[in-house]
Design a protein around this motif. Structure first.
Motif, PDB file in Angstrom:
ATOM      1  N   ALA A  35       0.828  -1.210   0.000  1.00  0.00           N
ATOM      2  CA  ALA A  35       0.000   0.000   0.000  1.00  0.00           C
ATOM      3  C   ALA A  35       0.859   1.255   0.000  1.00  0.00           C
ATOM      4  O   ALA A  35       0.588   2.217  -0.735  1.00  0.00           O
ATOM      5  N   VAL A  36       1.915   1.253   0.818  1.00  0.00           N
ATOM      6  CA  VAL A  36       2.798   2.418   0.872  1.00  0.00           C
ATOM      7  C   VAL A  36       3.519   2.604  -0.454  1.00  0.00           C
ATOM      8  O   VAL A  36       3.665   3.731  -0.953  1.00  0.00           O
ATOM      9  N   SER A  37       3.987   1.504  -1.055  1.00  0.00           N
ATOM     10  CA  SER A  37       4.690   1.590  -2.337  1.00  0.00           C
ATOM     11  C   SER A  37       3.793   2.194  -3.409  1.00  0.00           C
ATOM     12  O   SER A  37       4.239   3.024  -4.218  1.00  0.00           O
ATOM     13  N   GLU A  38       2.531   1.791  -3.430  1.00  0.00           N
ATOM     14  CA  GLU A  38       1.605   2.314  -4.428  1.00  0.00           C
ATOM     15  C   GLU A  38       1.371   3.809  -4.231  1.00  0.00           C
ATOM     16  O   GLU A  38       1.266   4.565  -5.208  1.00  0.00           O
ATOM     17  N   ALA A  79       2.460  12.578   3.560  1.00  0.00           N
ATOM     18  CA  ALA A  79       1.060  12.353   3.215  1.00  0.00           C
ATOM     19  C   ALA A  79       0.877  10.983   2.556  1.00  0.00           C
ATOM     20  O   ALA A  79      -0.098  10.265   2.840  1.00  0.00           O
ATOM     21  N   ALA A  80       1.827  10.605   1.691  1.00  0.00           N
ATOM     22  CA  ALA A  80       1.735   9.303   1.021  1.00  0.00           C
ATOM     23  C   ALA A  80       1.887   8.154   2.008  1.00  0.00           C
ATOM     24  O   ALA A  80       1.195   7.132   1.912  1.00  0.00           O
ATOM     25  N   LEU A  81       2.786   8.306   2.979  1.00  0.00           N
ATOM     26  CA  LEU A  81       2.985   7.254   3.973  1.00  0.00           C
ATOM     27  C   LEU A  81       1.726   7.048   4.812  1.00  0.00           C
ATOM     28  O   LEU A  81       1.294   5.921   5.052  1.00  0.00           O
ATOM     29  N   ARG A  82       1.135   8.141   5.249  1.00  0.00           N
ATOM     30  CA  ARG A  82      -0.088   8.018   6.046  1.00  0.00           C
ATOM     31  C   ARG A  82      -1.230   7.441   5.214  1.00  0.00           C
ATOM     32  O   ARG A  82      -2.044   6.659   5.707  1.00  0.00           O
ATOM     33  N   PRO A  97      -1.616   8.354  14.836  1.00  0.00           N
ATOM     34  CA  PRO A  97      -1.035   8.071  13.521  1.00  0.00           C
ATOM     35  C   PRO A  97       0.461   7.782  13.635  1.00  0.00           C
ATOM     36  O   PRO A  97       1.090   8.077  14.659  1.00  0.00           O
ATOM     37  N   PRO A  98       1.044   7.214  12.606  1.00  0.00           N
ATOM     38  CA  PRO A  98       2.480   6.929  12.663  1.00  0.00           C
ATOM     39  C   PRO A  98       3.301   8.213  12.722  1.00  0.00           C
ATOM     40  O   PRO A  98       2.861   9.276  12.280  1.00  0.00           O
ATOM     41  N   VAL A  99       4.488   8.091  13.277  1.00  0.00           N
ATOM     42  CA  VAL A  99       5.426   9.211  13.347  1.00  0.00           C
ATOM     43  C   VAL A  99       6.333   9.152  12.125  1.00  0.00           C
ATOM     44  O   VAL A  99       6.906   8.106  11.812  1.00  0.00           O
ATOM     45  N   VAL A 100       6.449  10.269  11.425  1.00  0.00           N
ATOM     46  CA  VAL A 100       7.325  10.358  10.253  1.00  0.00           C
ATOM     47  C   VAL A 100       8.426  11.371  10.553  1.00  0.00           C
ATOM     48  O   VAL A 100       8.137  12.510  10.928  1.00  0.00           O
TER      49      VAL A 100
END
Length: 239
Positions: A35-38, A79-82, A97-100
């Protein structure tokens, strides 16, 4: 071999850290990576993506054309990672949410150290106010305190600096810790502090006077302000 062709520009290290409540189980990591790669494929920049299930993080290297692209690229990548995490069905109400964390851009020689720095900073950033992404260069104090988290001297420092205030808030209301945190966040500007806390000026003055009385200190003294700021940041890392 991996299809990563960043060109001659700098490399941008990025790490996404998933909290315990988000970390997928079993084959969930493969779903997340896909999902993240896409989502990242739509950015139009070279990306090298990995997953580290044991540490609960996703490291990336991105190819930039110049250092000037760093802020805008960081916005889009975060934004893409989330979005990838959401597509993987991992974001739920009430779960942070995840930490970036975005490290400094550099060449191949700095890539490994940049990823390690971003990974450690992502751990140190747990508990900070939520942001789309954090700049690793601005969290070096938090990282240092996180590295000292198991040292008894750090816990003793926190207790000396703000222990009486913590004791007060366990027993009495209103809690005074948010007042101190907001006051220091606004660099001692009382009008801004009162506005954010929705307090009138006199109520704020009374609370600040009570904080000074409990701590036996002067909130206008620069050394005191520095010590209190460090203690509040260290408190997240000590039991």
């Amino acid at each position: 071999m991996l299809g990563f062709r960043p060109g001659t520009g700098p490399l941008l290290p990025v790490v996404m850290r998933l909290g315990d409540a988000l970390s997928p189980q079993g084959g969930g990591w493969a779903v997340l990576a896909r999902a993240v790669s896409e989502e990242l494929a739509s950015l139009g920049v070279p990306v090298l993506l990995g997953v580290r299930p044991v540490e609960g993080r996703v490291p990336l290297l991105l190819g930039l054309r110049s250092e000037a692209e760093r802020p805008a690229t960081a916005d889009r990548v975060a934004a893409a990672l989330r979005a990838g995490v959401e597509r993987a069905g991992m974001l739920r109400p009430g779960v942070r949410p995840p930490v970036v964390v975005v490290g400094p851009a550099g060449g191949w020689a700095a890539a490994s150290a940049g990823l390690r720095h971003a990974a450690e900073t992502a751990a140190a950033a747990q508990g900070l106010p939520d942001r789309p992404w954090y700049d690793a260069r601005r969290l070096d104090i938090d990282l240092l305190l996180w590295r000292l988290r198991d040292h008894p001297d750090l816990a003793a420092f926190v207790d000396r600096a703000i222990g009486p205030l913590l004791d007060h808030d366990r027993r009495s209301r209103p809690s005074l810790l948010p007042t101190l945190e907001t006051y220091l966040a606004h660099a001692g500007r009382k009008a801004e502090t009162a506005r954010e806390l929705h307090l009138n000026r006199q109520t704020l003055y009374n609370r600040l006077a009570r904080i000074g009385e409990l701590l036996g200190t002067d909130l206008d003294d620069p050394q005191t302000v520095l010590a209190l700021s460090l203690a509040l940041r260290a408190r997240r890392h000590v039991s």
